[in-house]
Design a protein around this motif. Sequence first.
Motif, PDB file in Angstrom:
ATOM      1  N   ARG A  39       0.832  -1.199   0.000  1.00 45.55           N
ATOM      2  CA  ARG A  39       0.000   0.000   0.000  1.00 45.55           C
ATOM      3  C   ARG A  39       0.868   1.251   0.000  1.00 45.55           C
ATOM      4  O   ARG A  39       1.976   1.263   0.521  1.00 45.55           O
ATOM      5  N   ARG A  40       0.285   2.312  -0.560  1.00 42.48           N
ATOM      6  CA  ARG A  40       0.938   3.616  -0.582  1.00 42.48           C
ATOM      7  C   ARG A  40      -0.095   4.684  -0.227  1.00 42.48           C
ATOM      8  O   ARG A  40      -1.283   4.551  -0.558  1.00 42.48           O
ATOM      9  N   VAL A  41       0.373   5.746   0.404  1.00 43.97           N
ATOM     10  CA  VAL A  41      -0.479   6.904   0.675  1.00 43.97           C
ATOM     11  C   VAL A  41      -0.342   7.861  -0.504  1.00 43.97           C
ATOM     12  O   VAL A  41       0.778   8.228  -0.887  1.00 43.97           O
ATOM     13  N   ARG A  42      -1.476   8.269  -1.081  1.00 42.19           N
ATOM     14  CA  ARG A  42      -1.467   9.106  -2.273  1.00 42.19           C
ATOM     15  C   ARG A  42      -2.309  10.356  -2.055  1.00 42.19           C
ATOM     16  O   ARG A  42      -3.248  10.362  -1.255  1.00 42.19           O
ATOM     17  N   THR A  97      -8.655  14.894 -11.612  1.00 42.21           N
ATOM     18  CA  THR A  97      -7.434  14.385 -12.245  1.00 42.21           C
ATOM     19  C   THR A  97      -7.489  12.864 -12.291  1.00 42.21           C
ATOM     20  O   THR A  97      -8.096  12.234 -11.422  1.00 42.21           O
ATOM     21  N   PRO A  98      -6.866  12.239 -13.279  1.00 41.43           N
ATOM     22  CA  PRO A  98      -6.886  10.768 -13.356  1.00 41.43           C
ATOM     23  C   PRO A  98      -6.099  10.155 -12.198  1.00 41.43           C
ATOM     24  O   PRO A  98      -5.112  10.731 -11.723  1.00 41.43           O
ATOM     25  N   TRP A  99      -6.528   8.988 -11.756  1.00 41.36           N
ATOM     26  CA  TRP A  99      -5.859   8.359 -10.616  1.00 41.36           C
ATOM     27  C   TRP A  99      -4.393   8.045 -10.923  1.00 41.36           C
ATOM     28  O   TRP A  99      -3.555   8.000 -10.010  1.00 41.36           O
ATOM     29  N   GLN A 100      -4.087   7.835 -12.186  1.00 48.23           N
ATOM     30  CA  GLN A 100      -2.691   7.534 -12.547  1.00 48.23           C
ATOM     31  C   GLN A 100      -1.756   8.682 -12.196  1.00 48.23           C
ATOM     32  O   GLN A 100      -0.542   8.482 -12.044  1.00 48.23           O
ATOM     33  N   ALA A 101      -2.320   9.901 -12.065  1.00 50.11           N
ATOM     34  CA  ALA A 101      -1.488  11.064 -11.741  1.00 50.11           C
ATOM     35  C   ALA A 101      -1.360  11.302 -10.236  1.00 50.11           C
ATOM     36  O   ALA A 101      -0.667  12.236  -9.822  1.00 50.11           O
ATOM     37  N   ASP A 102      -2.024  10.473  -9.414  1.00 51.38           N
ATOM     38  CA  ASP A 102      -1.980  10.677  -7.970  1.00 51.38           C
ATOM     39  C   ASP A 102      -0.563  10.476  -7.440  1.00 51.38           C
ATOM     40  O   ASP A 102       0.086   9.447  -7.707  1.00 51.38           O
ATOM     41  N   THR A 103      -0.085  11.446  -6.690  1.00 49.82           N
ATOM     42  CA  THR A 103       1.275  11.432  -6.163  1.00 49.82           C
ATOM     43  C   THR A 103       1.369  10.545  -4.932  1.00 49.82           C
ATOM     44  O   THR A 103       0.547  10.647  -4.015  1.00 49.82           O
ATOM     45  N   VAL A 104       2.373   9.668  -4.907  1.00 53.62           N
ATOM     46  CA  VAL A 104       2.660   8.890  -3.702  1.00 53.62           C
ATOM     47  C   VAL A 104       3.406   9.793  -2.725  1.00 53.62           C
ATOM     48  O   VAL A 104       4.470  10.325  -3.046  1.00 53.62           O
ATOM     49  N   VAL A 105       2.834   9.977  -1.534  1.00 54.50           N
ATOM     50  CA  VAL A 105       3.472  10.849  -0.541  1.00 54.50           C
ATOM     51  C   VAL A 105       4.077  10.064   0.616  1.00 54.50           C
ATOM     52  O   VAL A 105       4.838  10.623   1.415  1.00 54.50           O
ATOM     53  N   PHE A 106       3.732   8.755   0.721  1.00 51.79           N
ATOM     54  CA  PHE A 106       4.262   7.975   1.839  1.00 51.79           C
ATOM     55  C   PHE A 106       4.137   6.490   1.515  1.00 51.79           C
ATOM     56  O   PHE A 106       3.207   6.067   0.831  1.00 51.79           O
ATOM     57  N   GLY A 107       5.066   5.706   2.048  1.00 49.94           N
ATOM     58  CA  GLY A 107       5.053   4.258   1.870  1.00 49.94           C
ATOM     59  C   GLY A 107       6.005   3.825   0.783  1.00 49.94           C
ATOM     60  O   GLY A 107       6.261   4.559  -0.178  1.00 49.94           O
TER      61      GLY A 107
END
Length: 708
Positions: free
Chosen positions: A203-206, A212-222
């Motif tokens: 899992r990752r925090v995004r 915006t498309p989910w593919q552009a969601d930035t991973v901020v943690f994990g």
Amino acid sequence: MARLSYPAARRSDVVEDLFGVPVADPYRWLEDGHHADVRDWAATQDRLFHACRAGWSERRAWTSLVDEASSFGVSEPPMVRGPIMFLAEQLREDEQRRLLVVDAEGNRRVLVDPALIDPSGHAGLYDWWPSREGERVAVQMEVAEQPGSDILVLDVRTGEAVDGPLPRARNTSLAWLPGGEAFYYVSRVPNGDLAPGDMRLQRRVRLHRIGTPWQADTVVFGGDDAPDHYYGLTVSADGRHLAITAMAGPASPNDVYVAELIDPQAPHFTKIVDGRITGARVLPRFLVDDDLLLVTDYLAPCGRICVAPRHDTDPAAWRTLVPEDPQAPLDECLVLDDPALPRPLLLVARARHGISTVTLHDLAGGRPLTGVPLPGTGVVSSLRTNIPHGRQAWFSYCDATTPPTIYRYDAISGTMAQETGATTAGRTPEIRSRSVRYRAGDGTEVTLLLFTPAEEHQGPRPTLLYGYGSFGMPMRPWFFPMAAAWVSAGGIYAVACVRGGGDAGQHWHDAGRGPYKHRAISDFNDAATWLITTGRTTRDQLAIYGISGGGLLVTAAAAQRPDLYAAVIAAGPLCDMVRYERFGLGCTWTEEFGTASRPEQLRWLLGYSPYHNVRPGTPYPAFLLAGAVTDLQTGEAHVTKMCAALQHATSSDRPVLMRREPDTAHAASPASKERALTADLLAFAGQYTGLSPKKATTRLHERAAEPR
């Protein structure tokens, strides 16, 4: 009764050498649920179960009792955001909950109705997160037998989808930023980015921005260094800070990270709590100043509430606001900080011997101000308040005869009123609820909750004993439809608060997990012995029941003491504790049970693993192993392997049966399937303990016909 002829299950010669210990696994072939041989064997087991069930002459009467005792309506407090109240409701005819919104004038309308999305009833409303302003809500639907779990964002005014779906967000946490234009959430790494066969959580925090498309969601943690971590997310009221809790398992010590959101896409985190050092659970909440409110069992096994500077990493700097009460574990707390209040307040819920108490405190210094009167001696749960600033608190209350009822406490007037709640389909039976203490074999006192018919009765009764004993989960005298149905038929329903649960705080959990798991199992067998020796029941009248971790408890207890029980019911159990890490979410539970990859811990597991402690030639009780074909948490193999092992081993004429659901999951099935399962479990228990529901059904129908 003649011994059943069971479907043939070949016994293979699989024996693994694990650190010099030969571990036999004759039914490993049953782990491949897609193999034709496994499907054929399971289908034959299905036919055997249905043939046996047809002989349970009183199943229809049990079905009637379950319908009478099942509750419908609103069972959890609302979420209030600005002028809008979000409320989940499930009516008698509903298979799943519906999401309602209530405006400032009290007008109610349905925002999400799963029946319109999936008329089959298998798609359920799993969770929802309103934005702080109440203008949007992120909604998560889940289909029981499918691993996917997408998030949709709805416009609350129109009900139209404005964003999503965001995929792979099962068991997520979600925190909106002010303004309703972005939120943080947790999702699994895309399948294409995973190594073949990688079943870890990954899992990752995004950060997601609306539109915006989910593919552009930035991973901020994990990252890859924490493949099985669970994350919890909290954003401060002003949107300037983000806190993340990270833990290696559902009941593990956790780390806490805090970041200032100068750039929400690139927060810089400070690790303010190191779980390896504290060895404790720490749940952070932002206060309006620069402090954090910390709810923790650090140096306080029954829980305390502390205040700490936002970026201070030294636990010695924590200031205790509400100290630990060793006799009353801390359940929840809630901050009320509406500007109309004379001062900010803290609402604290504890459980003393399983019974809830709620007290009001001064937030600044923790000084107790008053107790909040409750409707009865029952259980309070799910404290919630208005956001952004609370003056009212909503909570759920229930007891043995009262289904969940929602109350609203107004901190300015000091008054409390019933908001809404659930109701049963028929009249609730008269149940006497009390707790007793019995001594475990090592002298430890353990609590046993007893639910009995109100009328006096001399002599033993058929008894259904329930337990869980894992992950620090406490047992409480909640409203149990299953218990209400069993007691209304004249039986005793008992709940053993064994070690491994959270009934007496974190030390009680620690005393029954890992190398001490055997204590939870012996506590449970000691509860059964106490019920028998005190004359409340007999061996021929005693059935035991557990779900998931409780399924492990009861199958292990029966493997050790088959002579104590007439019947055993295990739903979604863990049974093969050498290979449990390979199924479902088992790889995330090693902090709780241990791992077979370490020689010392392998010995713990082999000592009580139900599958590995089945002994040929033993007269086992009647067994009913219930499970879903697609169980994403524990996996189906525990049920199939344990069933085959018991059918091969037992010398008893009492049956070993397997009940499978082809299109449900570990939990949260459609309501009709849940009621049907409960009726089957009770019919099985009644069949082998001698409890007849027919007289009780007649009596309840007569009462329902009386003038009210």
